[in-house]
Design an enzyme around this catalytic site. Structure first.
Site, short mmCIF file in Angstrom:
data_model
loop_
_atom_site.label_atom_id
_atom_site.label_comp_id
_atom_site.label_asym_id
_atom_site.label_seq_id
_atom_site.Cartn_x
_atom_site.Cartn_y
_atom_site.Cartn_z
N ASP A 135 0.85 -1.19 0.00
CA ASP A 135 0.00 0.00 0.00
C ASP A 135 0.88 1.24 0.00
O ASP A 135 1.44 1.63 1.04
CB ASP A 135 -0.92 0.01 1.22
CG ASP A 135 -1.95 -1.10 1.17
OD1 ASP A 135 -2.39 -1.44 0.06
OD2 ASP A 135 -2.29 -1.65 2.23
N GLU B 72 -2.88 5.07 1.23
CA GLU B 72 -4.28 4.95 1.64
C GLU B 72 -4.59 6.23 2.40
O GLU B 72 -4.00 6.48 3.45
CB GLU B 72 -4.49 3.72 2.50
CG GLU B 72 -4.27 2.43 1.72
CD GLU B 72 -4.75 1.22 2.48
OE1 GLU B 72 -5.87 0.74 2.21
OE2 GLU B 72 -4.00 0.76 3.37
N HIS C 19 2.36 -5.45 3.14
CA HIS C 19 1.64 -6.63 3.60
C HIS C 19 2.26 -7.87 2.94
O HIS C 19 1.89 -8.22 1.81
CB HIS C 19 0.16 -6.57 3.21
CG HIS C 19 -0.63 -5.48 3.83
ND1 HIS C 19 -1.37 -5.64 4.98
CD2 HIS C 19 -0.83 -4.19 3.43
CE1 HIS C 19 -2.00 -4.51 5.27
NE2 HIS C 19 -1.68 -3.61 4.35
#
Length: 547
Positions: free
Chosen positions: A231, A234, A245
């Site tokens: 990511d 966000e 992740h």
């Protein structure tokens, strides 16, 4: 979350697997991006975007009957996943009128709610294309930069730009039953192992499908689809985070039921991926005046976001580093002020310290941590750009206090109210919200923004528990105001003005720091003057820069 459509005329002939129909012409919106070689020298490339298959009209290959309508499958057509795939197709997309998706040059504009002729569409997920395949980015040892405007998305919304280890062809080669491929947005996966994906591995996910209790357009099926996820961004105009992740199988993997873990299962940590990640959210890390309206990174204006993926001598991922640029200034990421958890970048030591400081589950480490994430970054990953609301926990994990009754370190993630973000509310009250991604650049470290290589980041500052507690207490009392956004903006503006007023700019030296270089800040031990004609200008208490 997915659009539904009225019946149309004339269909393609039926076939034997997940199909493509052409009642709506598929004309992917053009969008350019750039490759860079150094100091901001970049070359533009023509490309396009496509919308994810989950948003597309899914109907019978032999009639205008919906295979998926609202949040349910047509059980007459779809009595099994394989039968459903053989009798159903995904169609082309009218990007602007149906989905509120438009492009202009190097910019992509995603509208939150779009009322079309036959449907109301909520949110979207798009991918950057390379012909009929997804554009692959090998991030390890490189940097990725883009501009973003989040000024019109607030509490409860997420303008997310991120990378996932999807197959570049959308699963065409790996799963022969998939006849649609990347051109039609197939093959999605991420570290939540989502079970709301309508087609996985070329088969419909219709078996054991359970319609959502609070989302009239979504549900979850028997299978989930997992893969590594990075990511990059966000965010809304109140909070932002970047988060790796890792997953133990790097590439797309179909999981079964609650063993998928993530958001959609009873045991969040039972799957092959780390659903939490190791995040850096400036507000969560203690600096509540760094990112937001009128703050150091001002969300009322366009923001340039730089993310570097550094590797060590062995070639492994060692650090994920963040810079911002705005109003002609390069701004290093904020320093964490959490006791025992210093730093302004993501490293293995930072992640270990963060999990300990916040008492979070150490699934990031169990799934291989930064080393495993690096293996994914060493392979081509697919760029996804989206806007969405959260039917699970109202986006409180990004921009509010979560869990809502927690007073533990790390629970405060943003200044939004714990009652904010309810999808029914944001969809009704701010339907015209939108996010704009633009000017995507990719290249070697320090290549995408002029002057980036000369910026020196001050070392982490050790913060005592008492100091952290005092700061948190002061900000908590401010956040209790009934008008949180207004109060925080006023507070941060006052703080910024006070800091600037007490700074003493210096200039004229022939032996000081170069243009764009750091010249001051808490913990900084380098030169505090700038070469003429540049002036040492305060960005925040931790960073001053020669401008």
């Amino acid at each position: 979350m997915y659009a539904k459509f009225a019946a149309l005329a004339a269909l393609v002939a039926s076939a034997t697997a997940q199909q493509v129909c052409t009642l709506t012409t598929e004309t992917p919106p053009a969008m350019s991006w750039s490759t860079c070689t150094g100091n901001g020298a970049c070359t533009s490339k023509n490309a396009a975007i496509t919308i994810d298959a989950n948003w597309r009209w899914t109907h019978s290959t032999s009639s205008a009957t919906n295979c998926y309508d609202g949040n349910k499958w047509n059980s007459t057509i779809c009595d099994s996943g394989t039968t459903c795939a053989s009798k159903c197709c995904v169609d082309g997309a009218d990007y602007s009128s149906t989905y509120g998706i438009t492009t202009s040059g190097n910019a992509l504009n995603l509208k939150f709610v779009q009322k079309g002729s036959y449907s109301t569409n909520i949110g979207s997920r798009t991918y950057l294309m390379d012909g009929n395949k997804y554009q692959g980015f090998t991030l390890l040892g490189n940097e990725f930069t883009f501009d973003v405007d989040v000024s019109n998305i607030g509490c409860g919304l997420n303008g997310a730009l991120y990378f996932v280890s999807m197959d570049l062809d959308g699963g065409l080669a790996k799963y022969p039953a998939n006849k649609a491929g990347a051109k039609y947005g197939t093959g999605y996966c991420d570290a939540q192992c989502p079970r709301d994906i309508k087609f996985i591995n070329g088969e419909a996910n219709s078996e054991n499908w359970e319609p959502s209790s609070n989302d009239s357009n979504a549900g979850s099926g028997k299978y989930g689809t997992c893969c590594s996820e990075m990511d990059i961004w966000e965010a809304n105009n109140m909070a932002s985070a970047f988060t790796p992740h890792p997953c133990t199988p790097i590439d797309q993997y179909r999981c079964l039921g609650d063993d998928c873990g993530g958001t959609y299962s009873g045991d969040r940590y039972s799957g092959v991926c780390d659903p939490d990640g190791c995040d850096f959210n400036s507000y969560r890390q203690g600096d509540k005046t760094f990112y937001g309206k009128g703050m150091t990174v001002d969300t009322t204006k366009k923001i340039t976001v730089v993310t570097q993926f550094l590797k060590n001598a062995a070639g492994d991922l060692s650090e994920i580093k963040r810079f911002y640029a705005q109003d002609g200034k390069i701004i290093p990421n904020s320093q964490s002020t959490i006791a025992g958890n210093p730093g302004n970048s993501i490293t293995s030591s930072y992640c270990d310290a963060q999990k300990a400081a916040f008492g979070d589950t150490t699934d990031f480490q169990r799934k291989g941590g930064l080393a495993q994430m690096g293996k994914a970054l060493a392979q081509p990953m697919v760029l996804a750009m989206s806007i969405w609301d959260d039917h699970a926990v109202n986006m409180l994990w990004l921009d509010s206090t979560y869990p809502v009754d927690s007073t533990k370190p790390g629970a405060a993630r943003g200044a939004c109210s714990t009652s904010s973000g309810v999808p029914a509310d944001v969809e009704a009250q701010v339907p015209n919200s939108n996010v704009i991604y633009s000017n995507i650049r990719f290249g070697p470290i320090n290549s995408t923004v002029a002057g980036l290589g000369s910026v020196v980041v001050s070392p982490p500052v050790s913060v005592s528990s008492s100091a952290t507690t005092a700061k948190s207490s002061t900000l908590s009392s401010t956040a209790k105001s009934s008008s949180i956004a207004t109060t925080v903006k006023t507070s941060s503006t006052s703080t910024k003005a006070s800091t600037s007023a007490t700074a003493t700019p210096t200039g004229g030296s022939t032996t000081g720091a170069d243009h764009w270089a750091q010249c001051g800040g808490i913990g900084f031990n380098g030169p505090t003057t700038c070469k003429s004609p540049y002036v040492c200008t305060v960005s925040n208490p931790y960073y001053s820069q020669c401008l």
